[in-house]
Design a protein around this motif. Sequence first.
Motif, PDB file in Angstrom:
ATOM      1  N   ALA A   1       0.849  -1.196   0.000  1.00 22.46           N
ATOM      2  CA  ALA A   1       0.000   0.000   0.000  1.00 22.46           C
ATOM      3  C   ALA A   1       0.879   1.238   0.000  1.00 22.46           C
ATOM      4  N   GLY A   2       0.377   2.288  -0.635  1.00 23.41           N
ATOM      5  CA  GLY A   2       1.052   3.575  -0.639  1.00 23.41           C
ATOM      6  C   GLY A   2       0.422   4.509   0.365  1.00 23.41           C
ATOM      7  N   HIS A   3       0.034   5.693  -0.092  1.00 26.51           N
ATOM      8  CA  HIS A   3      -0.445   6.744   0.805  1.00 26.51           C
ATOM      9  C   HIS A   3      -1.882   6.535   1.260  1.00 26.51           C
ATOM     10  N   PHE A   4      -2.616   5.643   0.606  1.00 30.14           N
ATOM     11  CA  PHE A   4      -4.036   5.461   0.920  1.00 30.14           C
ATOM     12  C   PHE A   4      -4.352   4.007   1.278  1.00 30.14           C
ATOM     13  N   PRO A   5      -3.806   3.488   2.374  1.00 28.98           N
ATOM     14  CA  PRO A   5      -3.998   2.072   2.704  1.00 28.98           C
ATOM     15  C   PRO A   5      -5.460   1.690   2.895  1.00 28.98           C
ATOM     16  N   MET A   6      -6.306   2.637   3.327  1.00 27.90           N
ATOM     17  CA  MET A   6      -7.716   2.324   3.543  1.00 27.90           C
ATOM     18  C   MET A   6      -8.456   2.103   2.233  1.00 27.90           C
ATOM     19  N   LEU A   7      -7.905   2.625   1.114  1.00 28.51           N
ATOM     20  CA  LEU A   7      -8.452   2.392  -0.224  1.00 28.51           C
ATOM     21  C   LEU A   7      -7.753   1.231  -0.923  1.00 28.51           C
ATOM     22  N   GLU A   8      -6.441   1.163  -0.761  1.00 27.25           N
ATOM     23  CA  GLU A   8      -5.648   0.179  -1.490  1.00 27.25           C
ATOM     24  C   GLU A   8      -5.762  -1.219  -0.888  1.00 27.25           C
ATOM     25  N   GLN A   9      -5.820  -1.297   0.425  1.00 30.33           N
ATOM     26  CA  GLN A   9      -5.931  -2.577   1.138  1.00 30.33           C
ATOM     27  C   GLN A   9      -7.028  -2.446   2.199  1.00 30.33           C
TER      28      GLN A   9
END
Length: 275
Positions: A235-243
């Motif tokens: 995950a990058g800067h948006f873990p709540m969206l990416e994972q």
Amino acid sequence: MHTETIEIGDTIVRVSGAGQPLVFVHGFTTTAEFWRGQVEAFSSRYKVIRINLPGHGVSPRPAGRSYTIDAFANDVLQVFRKLDIRQAVLVGLSMGGTIAQSFTLAHPERVQALVLVGATPHGLGEDVNVNNVLKAIDDLGVVQASQNVIDRSFGSAASQELLNFARQEVAQTPDFVAREAIASLNASDSRSRLGDIRVPTLVVVGNEDIITPPSESVILAEGIPDSRLEVVENAGHFPMLEQPHKFNEMLAAFLRACEDPVSQASGQGLSQHAI
């Protein structure tokens, strides 16, 4: 699942579910929709409150007000008052994490627990410092400048659909809002006051985050006494969206620990921990 949309001052707020308030604050040029992966997961047990900050997303952007960290923290306070929230778990992403720190320091009695996602105690990472951002706005216009930051924000596993969604969302923030907000964010500095944050705190960062590098989250977790650090893989800067599943599991475990007086007394689940 019903979601109510409420206009409070210069904010548009989305409210879903019922129970203990869980207040989400997004980041610079992003929107409340960046928390879309948390609504269904938490609204069965919590009142999920997603704030669109002034000048962001669908919220009003009047020219006569301030778009600074302090002003945004006051907008959050207005939401608490309007919705009659005595105390909540406050979740902040990036600039929203800076706002959440400021709010917690100013109104500690209103924060049951704190969650800082892709956040820092001082500005943003070098990749998006104020001079770089303002030059990009001058050279490219605010929409392209914001979308270029988005293109660098996601980790390697992010889909094109997710990238397209984010690019559309950040295009809504106008030039004058972005300029004032990034300057205020760059000037913010909570490093000397992290020890004054006396609520259970979860610090979350993606291992591929170059916007707010993991080293910044380490500083937060080391400075806040009752804190736990979680690093989300892939995950990058948006873990709540990416994972979202990984993120939601981490957040749910933290919330359970905060509600369990035995865990709180022993410190279980609230110490620094990286995975």
